[in-house]
Design a protein around this motif. Structure first.
Motif, PDB file in Angstrom:
ATOM      1  N   LYS A 161       8.283  -1.045   2.493  1.00 20.57           N
ATOM      2  CA  LYS A 161       8.119  -1.838   1.740  1.00 20.57           C
ATOM      3  C   LYS A 161       8.046  -1.484   0.064  1.00 20.57           C
ATOM      4  CE  LYS A 161       5.579  -6.528   1.980  1.00 20.57           C
ATOM      5  NZ  LYS A 161       4.475  -7.081   2.915  1.00 20.57           N
ATOM      6  N   THR A 162       8.694  -2.985  -0.066  1.00 18.84           N
ATOM      7  CA  THR A 162       8.944  -2.362  -2.251  1.00 18.84           C
ATOM      8  C   THR A 162       9.080  -4.231  -2.802  1.00 18.84           C
ATOM      9  OG1 THR A 162      10.152  -1.498  -1.731  1.00 18.84           O
ATOM     10  CG2 THR A 162      10.146  -2.289  -3.712  1.00 18.84           C
ATOM     11  N   MET A 163       7.583  -4.173  -3.564  1.00 16.06           N
ATOM     12  CA  MET A 163       7.077  -5.400  -4.725  1.00 16.06           C
ATOM     13  C   MET A 163       7.432  -5.354  -5.319  1.00 16.06           C
ATOM     14  SD  MET A 163       4.358  -6.887  -1.618  1.00 16.06           S
ATOM     15  CE  MET A 163       2.937  -4.982  -1.435  1.00 16.06           C
ATOM     16  N   LEU A 164       8.022  -6.321  -6.211  1.00 20.48           N
ATOM     17  CA  LEU A 164       7.937  -6.455  -7.796  1.00 20.48           C
ATOM     18  C   LEU A 164       7.071  -7.560  -8.016  1.00 20.48           C
ATOM     19  CD1 LEU A 164       9.301  -5.377 -10.506  1.00 20.48           C
ATOM     20  CD2 LEU A 164      10.864  -6.914 -10.162  1.00 20.48           C
ATOM     21  N   ASN A 165       6.105  -7.136  -9.198  1.00 16.68           N
ATOM     22  CA  ASN A 165       5.106  -8.076  -9.443  1.00 16.68           C
ATOM     23  C   ASN A 165       5.485  -8.681 -11.638  1.00 16.68           C
ATOM     24  OD1 ASN A 165       3.808  -9.050  -8.155  1.00 16.68           O
ATOM     25  ND2 ASN A 165       2.429  -6.588  -8.785  1.00 16.68           N
ATOM     26  N   GLN A 223      13.961  -0.569  -2.108  1.00 16.03           N
ATOM     27  CA  GLN A 223      13.195   0.197  -0.593  1.00 16.03           C
ATOM     28  C   GLN A 223      14.842   1.076   0.137  1.00 16.03           C
ATOM     29  OE1 GLN A 223      11.303  -3.392   1.212  1.00 16.03           O
ATOM     30  NE2 GLN A 223      12.764  -3.097   2.985  1.00 16.03           N
ATOM     31  N   ILE A 240      14.316  -5.542  -4.725  1.00 17.12           N
ATOM     32  CA  ILE A 240      14.099  -5.735  -3.814  1.00 17.12           C
ATOM     33  C   ILE A 240      14.561  -4.404  -2.159  1.00 17.12           C
ATOM     34  CG2 ILE A 240      12.122  -6.107  -1.854  1.00 17.12           C
ATOM     35  CD1 ILE A 240      11.028  -6.399  -4.726  1.00 17.12           C
ATOM     36  N   VAL A 265       4.015  -1.539  -4.697  1.00 20.62           N
ATOM     37  CA  VAL A 265       4.835  -2.153  -5.960  1.00 20.62           C
ATOM     38  C   VAL A 265       4.675  -2.123  -7.247  1.00 20.62           C
ATOM     39  CG1 VAL A 265       3.143  -4.275  -6.187  1.00 20.62           C
ATOM     40  CG2 VAL A 265       2.977  -3.266  -4.163  1.00 20.62           C
ATOM     41  N   GLU A 324       5.282   2.305   1.189  1.00 15.73           N
ATOM     42  CA  GLU A 324       4.795   0.928   0.331  1.00 15.73           C
ATOM     43  C   GLU A 324       4.769   1.078  -1.297  1.00 15.73           C
ATOM     44  OE1 GLU A 324       2.074  -1.965   1.084  1.00 15.73           O
ATOM     45  OE2 GLU A 324       2.780  -2.051   3.638  1.00 15.73           O
ATOM     46  N   THR A 340       5.312  -3.070 -11.545  1.00 12.23           N
ATOM     47  CA  THR A 340       4.787  -4.361 -12.076  1.00 12.23           C
ATOM     48  C   THR A 340       5.199  -3.910 -13.591  1.00 12.23           C
ATOM     49  OG1 THR A 340       2.273  -4.230 -11.015  1.00 12.23           O
ATOM     50  CG2 THR A 340       3.035  -5.476 -13.152  1.00 12.23           C
ATOM     51  N   SER A 391       3.889   1.800 -11.816  1.00 10.67           N
ATOM     52  CA  SER A 391       4.016   1.600 -10.032  1.00 10.67           C
ATOM     53  C   SER A 391       3.033   2.187  -8.929  1.00 10.67           C
ATOM     54  CB  SER A 391       5.206   2.604  -9.805  1.00 10.67           C
ATOM     55  OG  SER A 391       5.766   2.739  -8.121  1.00 10.67           O
TER      56      SER A 391
END
Length: 292
Positions: free
Chosen positions: A185-189, A172, A168, A148, A146, A150, A201
């Motif tokens: 899994k990838t997320m971006l804030n 990913q 995303i 994430v 994973e 920011t 990161s």
């Protein structure tokens, strides 16, 4: 010296132009924007560049030959740009999160850049996290990864906001390709905090048999390699518990005209110039060999 064109006039494109002008291997032949009176196009002209509006049509209608085109627009536009440039012989370096082109991460497979005419840099999150994740994955078999990212609101432009889904998905896919993890899994804030936070990161990797001391060495070694491209890259944390590694890195922008929080832009701009210069160096070497 290779002749280049830059499609786009945002902050990332302007940093790219400055890097091109400072490179002994590249020259900026043309900067193309959408609107004739945009701030970015005016700034590019003030930097001494030849500029024009009209997007991709202005490029394809030009009588000038470009060895390299940097696409700094958006993911949806890139597909059309590549369609129009594919038969021209130019090398296209894709700085959008469109998931097309050969994936190049300089700290991992930069030696392959010169062998491809259509290069994808995935995303800023991918460029930041993949060197660390790939280093770990060479010694441990990841079951799940994973990441994430920011980024400060001020460093995420309109084009990037239009591309969040592509960001995303492409990041990913790139992480899975370079780590061979079963799942990712990838997320971006996008943070509106004031003062704006530096680009970060946070990574989690699940793999059997991980050990703290080897992991710390792998992470620090990857960070040292990254600092050759991006001086403001540093590890902020690294912890190993059971079969789980949790590591975080931060990128402080160090470029003169780049705000410190825009490390996301600096990391992908550096990757783009590296890829372009590999093409230039290869061309120079071939020319010397042919002259013997």
């Amino acid at each position: 010296m290779l002749n280049t064109a830059v499609l786009g006039t945002g902050l990332l494109a302007l940093d790219l132009i400055e890097r091109i002008q400072n490179s002994p291997h590249l020259r900026c032949g043309l900067v193309i924007g959408r609107a004739a009176h945009s701030t970015g196009l005016r700034q590019a002209a003030e930097m001494g560049c030849t500029t024009t509006a009209g997007s991709i049509s202005a490029l394809t209608d030009s009588d000038e030959v470009f060895d390299i085109v940097f696409d700094v627009t958006n993911a949806s536009a890139h597909h059309e740009h590549w369609t129009q440039l594919a038969d021209t012989g130019t090398t296209v370096i894709n700085l959008t999160p469109a998931n097309v082109g050969a994936l190049i991460v300089p700290a991992v497979n930069g030696d392959q850049a010169a062998t491809h005419r259509h290069i994808s840099l995935a995303s800023c999150g991918g460029q930041t996290s993949i060197p660390v994740l790939h280093a770990i994955a060479q010694h441990y078999v990841p079951r799940h990864v994973e990441m994430v990212a920011t980024a400060a609101t001020r460093s995420v432009g309109r084009a990037s906001r239009l591309n969040l889904d592509e960001y995303i998905e492409t990041t990913q896919a790139a992480i899975q390709q370079f780590t061979r993890a079963a799942t990712a899994k990838t997320m971006l804030n996008i943070s509106p905090a004031s003062p704006p936070p530096r680009f970060r990161s946070a990574m989690t990797l699940v793999a059997p048999g991980v050990e703290a001391e080897p992991v710390h060495k792998l992470v620090e070694s990857a960070a040292e390699t990254m600092r050759a491209f991006v001086p403001g890259f540093r590890v902020t944390s690294c912890a190993v518990a059971d079969d789980t590694i949790r590591a975080a890195v931060e990128v402080t922008a160090t470029r003169t005209n780049m705000p410190v929080h825009a490390g996301n832009l600096e990391v992908i701009s550096a990757a783009a110039i590296y890829a372009a210069e590999q093409h230039a160096l290869t061309q120079t070497r071939v020319a010397k060999e042919n002259a013997r």
